[in-house]
Every structure is written in structure tokens, then in C-alpha cells.
Design a protein around this motif. Structure first.
Motif, PDB file in Angstrom:
ATOM      1  N   ALA A 177     -21.401 -15.734 -68.240  1.00 35.20           N
ATOM      2  CA  ALA A 177     -20.176 -16.254 -67.614  1.00 35.20           C
ATOM      3  C   ALA A 177     -19.781 -15.404 -66.413  1.00 35.20           C
ATOM      4  N   ARG A 178     -19.880 -14.088 -66.545  1.00 31.66           N
ATOM      5  CA  ARG A 178     -19.537 -13.208 -65.430  1.00 31.66           C
ATOM      6  C   ARG A 178     -20.512 -13.374 -64.264  1.00 31.66           C
ATOM      7  N   LEU A 179     -21.793 -13.506 -64.583  1.00 27.61           N
ATOM      8  CA  LEU A 179     -22.800 -13.673 -63.541  1.00 27.61           C
ATOM      9  C   LEU A 179     -22.614 -14.992 -62.794  1.00 27.61           C
ATOM     10  N   ARG A 180     -22.285 -16.046 -63.523  1.00 26.13           N
ATOM     11  CA  ARG A 180     -22.046 -17.345 -62.879  1.00 26.13           C
ATOM     12  C   ARG A 180     -20.917 -17.262 -61.849  1.00 26.13           C
ATOM     13  N   LYS A 181     -19.861 -16.554 -62.184  1.00 23.20           N
ATOM     14  CA  LYS A 181     -18.728 -16.448 -61.264  1.00 23.20           C
ATOM     15  C   LYS A 181     -19.133 -15.794 -59.950  1.00 23.20           C
ATOM     16  N   LYS A 182     -20.147 -14.943 -60.006  1.00 26.64           N
ATOM     17  CA  LYS A 182     -20.541 -14.198 -58.821  1.00 26.64           C
ATOM     18  C   LYS A 182     -21.620 -14.888 -57.989  1.00 26.64           C
ATOM     19  N   ILE A 183     -22.454 -15.738 -58.613  1.00 25.39           N
ATOM     20  CA  ILE A 183     -23.557 -16.323 -57.841  1.00 25.39           C
ATOM     21  C   ILE A 183     -23.445 -17.826 -57.657  1.00 25.39           C
ATOM     22  N   GLU A 184     -22.541 -18.488 -58.404  1.00 29.35           N
ATOM     23  CA  GLU A 184     -22.418 -19.937 -58.292  1.00 29.35           C
ATOM     24  C   GLU A 184     -21.313 -20.296 -57.291  1.00 29.35           C
TER      25      GLU A 184
END
Length: 237
Positions: free
Chosen positions: A201-208
């Protein structure tokens, strides 16, 4: 990568499916070999050394899981499971044993061809930590540990970066929760799925960008896939 002329071994005990896939794949430029049992599949595999294996799980004698184990003992040939057994347990088991993808029957020919091309891209790409991966707005320099989206630097924690690197090294492949937990956190954390869900979830916020995940997608009950646009959307230098 050999998208035209690549050799595909199709393993299925239904003659009608073998005929259909043989005709369809040959029409799209693939060389096709077929087998109807696990023993025949391994004999053909050793003889022709296919570029990709399409494998049904329901086979007479030994099942498809045994074939996956045997092929993985021989080499890294991509394996795409084609099966009517669409339960989450079967999918996770096949992927954890070393299958690269799982397509449930009945399937659309376009979807299967896209999965085949993705498997061939993975086969062609380097597996080392050097080089640059790019797909759409995302760019990951694996040597410098630099991540950018649309040219803007993205700050990731060490764990977020390790998770992204695991996904980048296997683009378009379904990675189970257990596989990702083992690679990023270690063997002692393979049952701690909540760690993974939080970091995804944290990674999605940064790359999506935009509403909803389009690149880092969830395979319900199984794991995650880093989706790369078909037809050459990713590059490695």
C-alpha cells in the motif's frame, strides 16, 4: 527473446485443447510440441528444450505439480499453468513450486498470447542487479538504487526499495505473498502477510498515478504482479 519461432510445449490430456492451441499458436508464429501425460511432457522437454511450457494440472499418472518440480530441477524455463482448477490453493501451490503464471480455463486466446509474450520478455531480460528498468512513467536504476516517476525522484525506505526490486526483477509474473516475504524479509517471515500488505500500500502511493492500482496489481488470494504494458513497454539496458 524469440517471439516468432519460439518453441512452446503444450501439456494437456484433452486432445481438443491440444488441437486448438497447436493451431492458434502456430498461426501466431510459434513452434509447438505437445504431450498428454507427465512422463511424455518430461521426455519432450528433455528432447526439444522449449522456450515456454503451457501446463495443465490434471494429467494422468503424475499431476502437473510433479511436472513443475521436475522442470524446475532442470532449468528456468517459463511455465504457464492452464487449468480448470481455479482455487486459490492450487494457484499458490503452482506458483510457489516455480510456475511463472496461472491462467484459468476457459481463457481468451488474446490473454494467453499476452502471457506468452510476457514470459518471453522475462526470459530475455538480464537477472542481475545492474542495469535500468523502465515501464511507463516508472524508472528504476538498480545499480544506483534510484527510483523516478515521470522524471521526479521517489524517496523509498530500504524495505520499500527491496520490495520494488523483487517485483521489477520479475515483471508481469505473479509473485505469491510467501515468495515476496521470503525474498524481502527472510524465511522466518513467510506467514506474516500483514507486513507485505502494508508495504504494498505504501509503495503504491509512491509509484502509482491516478485512481486505483494500474501497475502494482493484486492477484486476489495469491499475491501481486508488476504489470508492464504488452508490446515492449519495459526496457533493460
Amino acid at each position: 527473446m524469440r517471439p516468432l519461432g519460439a518453441r512452446v510445449l503444450v501439456v494437456d490430456d484433452e486432445p481438443a485443447i491440444l488441437r486448438t492451441l497447436r493451431t492458434s499458436l502456430r498461426a501466431h508464429g510459434f513452434d509447438v510440441d505437445t504431450a498428454e501425460t507427465a512422463a511424455e511432457a518430461l521426455e519432450r522437454y528433455d528432447r526439444v528444450r522449449p522456450d515456454v511450457v503451457l501446463l495443465d494440472l490434471n494429467l494422468p499418472g503424475k499431476d502437473g505439480f510433479a511436472v513443475i518440480r521436475s522442470i524446475r530441477g532442470r532449468g528456468p524455463t517459463p511455465i504457464i499453468v492452464l487449468s480448470a482448477r481455479s482455487g486459490e490453493h492450487d494457484k499458490v501451490t503452482a506458483l510457489d513450486l516455480g510456475a511463472d503464471d496461472y491462467v484459468s480455463k476457459p481463457f481468451a486466446s488474446g490473454e494467453l498470447l499476452a502471457r506468452l509474450r510476457a514470459a518471453l520478455r522475462r526470459l530475455a531480460g538480464p537477472e542481475g542487479d545492474d542495469g535500468v528498468f523502465s515501464a511507463g512513467a516508472l524508472r528504476v536504476d538498480l545499480q544506483r538504487r534510484e527510483v523516478t516517476v515521470s522524471g521526479e525522484t521517489v524517496r523509498l525506505t530500504p524495505t520499500e526499495y527491496d520490495l520494488l526490486k523483487a517485483l521489477v526483477r520479475h515483471p508481469d509474473r505473479v509473485l505469491t505473498d510467501r515468495m515476496l516475504l521470503r525474498e524481502v524479509w527472510g524465511d522466518e517471515f513467510t506467514s506474516e502477510s500483514h507486513y507485505l500488505h502494508v508495504y504494498v500500500a505504501r509503495l503504491r502511493k509512491k509509484i502509482e498515478h491516478g485512481a486505483g492500482p494500474r501497475m502494482l496489481v493484486t492477484e486476489p488470494g495469491v499475491g501481486y504482479r508488476l504489470v508492464v504494458a504488452d508490446g515492449g513497454g519495459s526496457e533493460r539496458h
